[in-house]
Design an enzyme around this catalytic site. Structure first.
Site, PDB file in Angstrom:
ATOM      1  N   ARG A 169       0.806  -1.220   0.000  1.00 26.60           N
ATOM      2  CA  ARG A 169       0.000   0.000   0.000  1.00 26.60           C
ATOM      3  C   ARG A 169       0.836   1.265   0.000  1.00 26.60           C
ATOM      4  NH1 ARG A 169      -2.944  -3.452   3.327  1.00 26.60           N
ATOM      5  NH2 ARG A 169      -2.133  -2.451   5.182  1.00 26.60           N
TER       6      ARG A 169
ATOM      7  N   GLU B 247       2.967  -5.341  13.495  1.00 24.41           N
ATOM      8  CA  GLU B 247       1.914  -5.347  14.512  1.00 24.41           C
ATOM      9  C   GLU B 247       1.283  -6.742  14.549  1.00 24.41           C
ATOM     10  OE1 GLU B 247      -1.210  -2.609  13.635  1.00 24.41           O
ATOM     11  OE2 GLU B 247      -2.158  -2.800  15.590  1.00 24.41           O
TER      12      GLU B 247
HETATM   13  P1  AMP Z   1       4.081  -1.241  11.405  1.00 25.58           P
HETATM   14  O1  AMP Z   1       5.307  -1.874  10.847  1.00 25.58           O
HETATM   15  O2  AMP Z   1       3.614  -1.934  12.631  1.00 25.58           O
HETATM   16  O3  AMP Z   1       4.220   0.242  11.586  1.00 25.58           O
HETATM   17  O4  AMP Z   1       2.929  -1.516  10.389  1.00 25.58           O
HETATM   18  C1  AMP Z   1       2.834  -0.782   9.262  1.00 25.58           C
HETATM   19  C2  AMP Z   1       2.353  -1.591   8.086  1.00 25.58           C
HETATM   20  O5  AMP Z   1       1.333  -2.545   8.399  1.00 25.58           O
HETATM   21  C3  AMP Z   1       1.786  -0.662   7.105  1.00 25.58           C
HETATM   22  O6  AMP Z   1       2.352  -0.976   5.851  1.00 25.58           O
HETATM   23  C4  AMP Z   1       0.300  -0.888   7.124  1.00 25.58           C
HETATM   24  O7  AMP Z   1      -0.156  -1.038   5.817  1.00 25.58           O
HETATM   25  C5  AMP Z   1       0.077  -2.150   7.911  1.00 25.58           C
HETATM   26  N1  AMP Z   1      -0.769  -1.972   9.092  1.00 25.58           N
HETATM   27  C6  AMP Z   1      -0.398  -2.150  10.386  1.00 25.58           C
HETATM   28  N2  AMP Z   1      -1.393  -1.961  11.235  1.00 25.58           N
HETATM   29  C7  AMP Z   1      -2.453  -1.606  10.470  1.00 25.58           C
HETATM   30  C8  AMP Z   1      -3.812  -1.263  10.770  1.00 25.58           C
HETATM   31  N3  AMP Z   1      -4.276  -1.239  12.027  1.00 25.58           N
HETATM   32  N4  AMP Z   1      -4.611  -0.945   9.737  1.00 25.58           N
HETATM   33  C9  AMP Z   1      -4.153  -0.966   8.469  1.00 25.58           C
HETATM   34  N5  AMP Z   1      -2.892  -1.285   8.130  1.00 25.58           N
HETATM   35  C10 AMP Z   1      -2.052  -1.614   9.105  1.00 25.58           C
END
Ligand code: AMP
Length: 172
Positions: free
Chosen positions: A60, A97
């Site tokens: 995305r 996450e």
């Molecule tokens: P992070 O590495 O934990 O910051 O997660 C970021 C990536 O995971 C991004 O590329 C987002 O597209 C996806 N992502 C993580 N949590 C969410 C969420 N609650 N809603 C949508 N996309 C998420």
């Protein structure tokens, strides 16, 4: 422009306890998408705050990074999952996450000293962008700033971004 109304909350996706921020309604509204991309590019169209390249993680992140790179007239660098990039790569493993992941970047996509704008749709735990920053560093380039459509501030992802400027259009 009310961008927040174009983000749909999906509870318990892709796992119980995760509130997924679905950008599909935003992507389905050309006016909102154009506004979003223009807002992301704007700080880096100011003299003295320019970048040399725009980089993003699949999938995305690419949606927003490509038009921002075009608006800024700068190269676009793709950070991809394993076994996607055909040429020699740097790679970094990291925690999400929800789950684990690995990002790769072509070794020749950035040159030492280049200032890079890192883009993603959502800043959650910051794991993805911390890995992206590590890849940028492997090439000898430097992170100039980060830009996100959505920041989930309660997950404190910013803490992993080492004090570089963070621009988020929507914060929850
Ligand atoms: P992070 O590495 O934990 O910051 O997660 C970021 C990536 O995971 C991004 O590329 C987002 O597209 C996806 N992502 C993580 N949590 C969410 C969420 N609650 N809603 C949508 N996309 C998420």
């Amino acid at each position: 422009m009310d961008l927040a109304s174009r983000i749909r909350d999906i509870p318990d996706f892709p796992k119980p306890g995760i509130l997924f921020k679905d950008i599909a309604p935003l992507l389905g509204d050309p006016e909102a998408l154009r506004h979003c991309v223009e807002q992301m590019a704007a700080p880096f169209q100011q003299p003295g705050n320019t970048v040399d390249a725009v980089a993003a993680a699949e999938a995305r992140g690419f949606i927003f990074a490509a038009p921002v790179a075009l608006l800024l007239n700068k190269p676009l660098v793709l950070l991809r999952k394993p076994n996607k990039l055909p040429h020699t790569t740097h790679s970094v493993k990291y925690d999400l996450e929800y789950g684990q992941a690995e990002l790769h970047m072509h070794t020749d996509s950035l040159t030492p000293g280049q200032k890079v704008l890192l883009i993603d749709d959502v800043l959650a735990t910051g794991g993805t962008m911390a890995a992206a920053a590590e890849l940028v560093g492997r090439a000898g380039a430097v992170v100039a700033a980060y830009s996100f459509v959505i920041e989930l501030s309660f997950l404190e992802g910013r803490k992993r971004l080492h004090g570089h400027p963070v621009h988020s259009l929507l914060t929850y």
